[in-house]
Every structure is written in structure tokens, then in C-alpha cells.
Design a protein around this motif. Structure first.
Motif, PDB file in Angstrom:
ATOM      1  N   UNK A   1      13.746  -1.388  -0.586  1.00 33.34           N
ATOM      2  CA  UNK A   1      13.394  -1.415  -2.005  1.00 33.34           C
ATOM      3  C   UNK A   1      11.886  -1.369  -2.222  1.00 33.34           C
ATOM      4  N   UNK A   2      11.122  -1.951  -1.305  1.00 33.41           N
ATOM      5  CA  UNK A   2       9.686  -2.110  -1.518  1.00 33.41           C
ATOM      6  C   UNK A   2       8.829  -1.014  -0.898  1.00 33.41           C
ATOM      7  N   UNK A   3       9.363  -0.237   0.014  1.00 33.38           N
ATOM      8  CA  UNK A   3       8.551   0.833   0.610  1.00 33.38           C
ATOM      9  C   UNK A   3       8.737   2.165  -0.106  1.00 33.38           C
ATOM     10  N   UNK A   4       9.660   2.259  -1.036  1.00 34.76           N
ATOM     11  CA  UNK A   4       9.986   3.551  -1.667  1.00 34.76           C
ATOM     12  C   UNK A   4       8.756   4.303  -2.184  1.00 34.76           C
ATOM     13  N   UNK A   5       7.839   3.677  -2.936  1.00 37.17           N
ATOM     14  CA  UNK A   5       6.743   4.465  -3.528  1.00 37.17           C
ATOM     15  C   UNK A   5       5.777   5.048  -2.512  1.00 37.17           C
TER      16      UNK A   5
ATOM     17  N   UNK B   1       8.842  -9.772   0.056  1.00 33.74           N
ATOM     18  CA  UNK B   1      10.183 -10.283  -0.237  1.00 33.74           C
ATOM     19  C   UNK B   1      10.244 -11.790  -0.024  1.00 33.74           C
ATOM     20  N   UNK B   2       9.702 -12.255   1.109  1.00 30.88           N
ATOM     21  CA  UNK B   2       9.716 -13.689   1.374  1.00 30.88           C
ATOM     22  C   UNK B   2       8.888 -14.461   0.353  1.00 30.88           C
TER      23      UNK B   2
ATOM     24  N   UNK C   1       8.548  -8.937  -6.578  1.00 28.68           N
ATOM     25  CA  UNK C   1       9.551  -7.899  -6.831  1.00 28.68           C
ATOM     26  C   UNK C   1       9.061  -6.527  -6.392  1.00 28.68           C
ATOM     27  N   UNK C   2       9.979  -5.598  -6.137  1.00 28.40           N
ATOM     28  CA  UNK C   2       9.582  -4.224  -5.818  1.00 28.40           C
ATOM     29  C   UNK C   2       9.060  -3.503  -7.056  1.00 28.40           C
ATOM     30  N   UNK C   3       8.253  -2.459  -6.814  1.00 32.30           N
ATOM     31  CA  UNK C   3       7.790  -1.602  -7.907  1.00 32.30           C
ATOM     32  C   UNK C   3       9.000  -0.837  -8.447  1.00 32.30           C
TER      33      UNK C   3
END
Length: 366
Positions: free
Chosen positions: A144-148, A260-261, A265-267
Motif C-alpha cells: 500500500x505504501x510503495x505504490x507511488x 506502518x508500524x 497512512x499510505x498516500x
């Protein structure tokens, strides 16, 4: 501190060393490796087309050890191909015209029947990076967090400007061809491992995909290993660029897990924006502007790469990877990527055959 392990899968193009044209040698190369036995027998695998060959490294904590493995297995692939009158080239597409020949097997036959011309034309070579994660829950939080940031890796690795004997106008045309698969590309936020697995099951349940192995997301949970698998990069011409991509991916995974820890939140960029960023990266490579992963506005490629390095700097420092990344990134404006190298050879020689010959030499460090 302990660092996450990293493994790399690279797909190489099998070519005629004189004409530069792709050759359907994968089965013979695998047989050659099999006759010798040892670890090489397990490292090499067939791919969709008989004109390509894949190898996979062992998981490594040290980027120096990973680099040694990549160089070793490229050289071994070249040695086996040479026995058969062939050569290997780290090219993400063939510069010269080719009519690929499908590898044997029920799975590939099913794909040819189901997807038609998409399967017939799909002679592309990528680089997949696996980074260890502690659980599926952590892995999905990472996805979820590496997508951009994944589009930046497309630009750095871009190594496929030519398609069927013509300049495609793209730095990474492989990324466009790969995107024809119905499950390929960026995905929405999942939020949990349960939601991820529900989505994958639902996609397979449509019948349009044979199995979970055909989930071709830009990044996914590996179905075989306890890893996040990032799949956006072209196979890189130089082994050092592969190591740079792997180092940045490890940095992204570690940074995302820390966020995450920490409860960050994700972008929440939508898939439409992510597709545009990926398209721009494939079109421009490192030569023009890219779309900044946070602002989603055009910025010079060097600035966007710098933003990526800044984003993962703490993780790079903790792993001891800052000097490696800073040196490689500082060299990019001068050396460029594989796409620039290929186009420079054409400008100098006017010959796509010479492009292949030069890339054969560069593949193993020449």
C-alpha cells in the motif's frame, strides 16, 4: 542491525551473436546447465518464449554479494549459450524484428489460447526484486505504501526503446507491452492481508486468469516466498543498475514497514494517477520530466530520483547502502540508462545489429 534479504530474478534475451536476432535456445541452454548439475541446474528457468532465459539469485543481505551473484549467473548463462552458438543480452525488448516462439507446456498453451496476440507478441524481459517481510500483514502494508514510488524505478531501469526494428518513442516500451495483460499494473489500496487475498481470489475466480501466478500487479506478495515482489523494472543493461534498483526496493520496503508500524497512512493516490505516472516514466525514462510521486506534478527526472533517495535515506543508512546509492545516482545524468545507451549506439553506427552486439558485451560487464 539485521537487514532484510533481497533476491533478484532477471530475464535475458537469447540472440545470435552475428545477426543480433533472437534465437529460440532456452531449452538447449537449460539442458546444457542440467548436464553439468550443481546449483546452476536450479538457477536457470524457461520463460514464456523460447528466446528468453531466466535466472534467480539466492536471498542476500549484502548488496556486494547480490552483485557477485548477478554477474556470476549472467556469465554462466552466456557460457551455456555460447556452447550452442548463441549469446545473452540484458535487453528488455529485441531491437530487431522477431516472431517469438512459445515455450512448451500446458500453461503456456492455455495462455496462447486465452490471450491470443498478447501472448504471441510478449517477448519482454524484466527484473523482479524480492524483499523479505515478516508476515502477509506487513507485506500488504508495504504494498500500500510503495505504490507511488514504483514509477521512478521504471524510469531508472528503462532499457527497451526499440520494438520490431523501430524506435518506439519510449524509454521502456516493455512496460507498455507488459501492461496488455489484464492483471498487470498499479492497484488500489488493500488495507489488510485479508482484503488482498480476497481480491486475488476474486480475480482468479473470474476465470480470466489461470491461477494466482497470473496476478501481475506492479508489486505483489510472492506466492512462493515470504517476500514482497516488485515487478516494474526492465531487465537492466548493466549489473550495477540492477543492484541499484534492488537497493532502492529494499529501502522502499523497509521505509514502508516503518511507516506502518508508526501508524502513518499510505498516500491515497488513485489508480488513474499511478497509471499516468507509470506511463510518463516509460515514455521519458531519465531524459525528461517525471511525475513526482507525492505531488503528482511534473518535475525534472533528477529531482524525482532525488526525492526517492530522500524518502528511503534512513533505511539506506541503517543498511549501510548510502554510498552505493549516492554514487550510482550521481552517475545517472552522465551514463544514463540502457535506453540511452541503445539510442547512442544507433546514432553512432546506424545499426540495430550493432546495438545488440554492444549490449551483449555490456551484459557481462564489458
Amino acid at each position: 542491525m539485521d537487514v532484510r534479504t533481497v533476491g533478484v530474478e532477471e530475464e535475458l534475451l537469447l540472440v545470435d551473436p552475428d545477426s543480433g536476432e533472437p534465437r529460440a535456445l532456452s531449452a538447449a541452454v537449460l539442458a546444457s546447465a542440467g548436464r553439468e548439475g550443481g546449483v546452476g541446474q536450479e538457477v536457470f528457468e524457461a520463460e514464456l518464449q523460447r528466446e528468453q532465459l531466466e535466472f534467480a539469485t539466492l536471498p542476500q543481505a549484502s548488496m556486494s554479494d547480490l552483485a557477485d551473484e548477478i554477474v556470476r549467473w549472467r556469465a554462466e548463462a552466456a557460457r551455456h549459450a555460447a556452447r550452442l552458438g548463441g549469446a545473452v543480452a540484458a535487453l528488455a525488448t529485441s531491437p530487431l524484428p522477431v516472431s517469438p516462439s512459445l515455450a512448451a507446456g500446458e500453461r503456456y498453451g492455455w495462455m496462447a489460447e486465452e490471450f491470443g496476440l498478447t501472448t504471441q507478441e510478449q517477448l519482454t524481459c524484466g527484473c523482479h526484486v524480492h524483499v523479505s517481510v515478516g508476515s502477509d500483514e506487513e507485506g500488504v502494508a508495504v504494498l500500500d505504501r510503495i505504490r507511488p514510488w514504483l514509477s521512478v524505478l521504471v524510469a531508472i531501469s528503462a532499457n527497451s526503446p526499440f520494438w520490431q526494428g523501430r524506435d518506439s518513442g519510449y524509454a521502456s516500451y516493455r512496460s507498455r507491452v507488459w501492461g496488455r495483460w489484464p492483471s498487470a499494473g498499479p492497484v488500489e489500496l488493500f488495507g489488510s492481508a485479508d482484503r488482498y487475498h480476497e481480491q486475488v481470489s476474486a480475480m482468479v475466480g473470474t476465470g480470466a486468469l489461470r491461477d494466482r501466478g497470473m496476478i501481475y500487479f506492479d508489486a505483489r506478495l510472492s506466492a512462493t516466498y515470504p517476500t514482497v515482489e516488485v515487478r516494474v523494472a526492465d531487465v537492466c543493461l548493466d549489473p550495477a543498475t540492477t543492484v541499484l534498483i534492488a537497493t532502492l526496493v529494499r529501502g522502499l520496503v523497509e521505509t514502508a514497514a516503518r511507516e506502518w508500524r508508526a501508524g502513518l497512512p499510505p498516500v491515497p493516490h488513485g489508480v488513474g494517477l499511478l497509471r499516468l505516472a507509470s506511463w510518463r516514466a516509460g515514455r521519458s525514462g531519465m531524459e525528461e520530466q517525471l511525475i513526482h510521486p507525492l505531488t503528482m506534478r511534473p518535475r525534472p527526472a533528477a529531482d524525482v530520483v532525488g526525492a526517492l533517495v530522500g524518502h528511503v535515506r534512513d533505511a539506506l543508512e541503517d543498511a549501510g547502502d548510502v554510498p552505493l546509492v549516492e554514487e550510482a545516482v550521481a552517475a545517472l545524468p552522465e551514463t544514463g540508462n540502457g535506453a540511452r545507451f541503445q539510442r547512442d549506439v544507433v546514432k553512432r553506427t546506424g545499426s540495430l545489429r550493432e546495438v545488440v552486439a554492444a549490449c551483449v558485451r555490456r551484459t557481462c560487464g564489458g
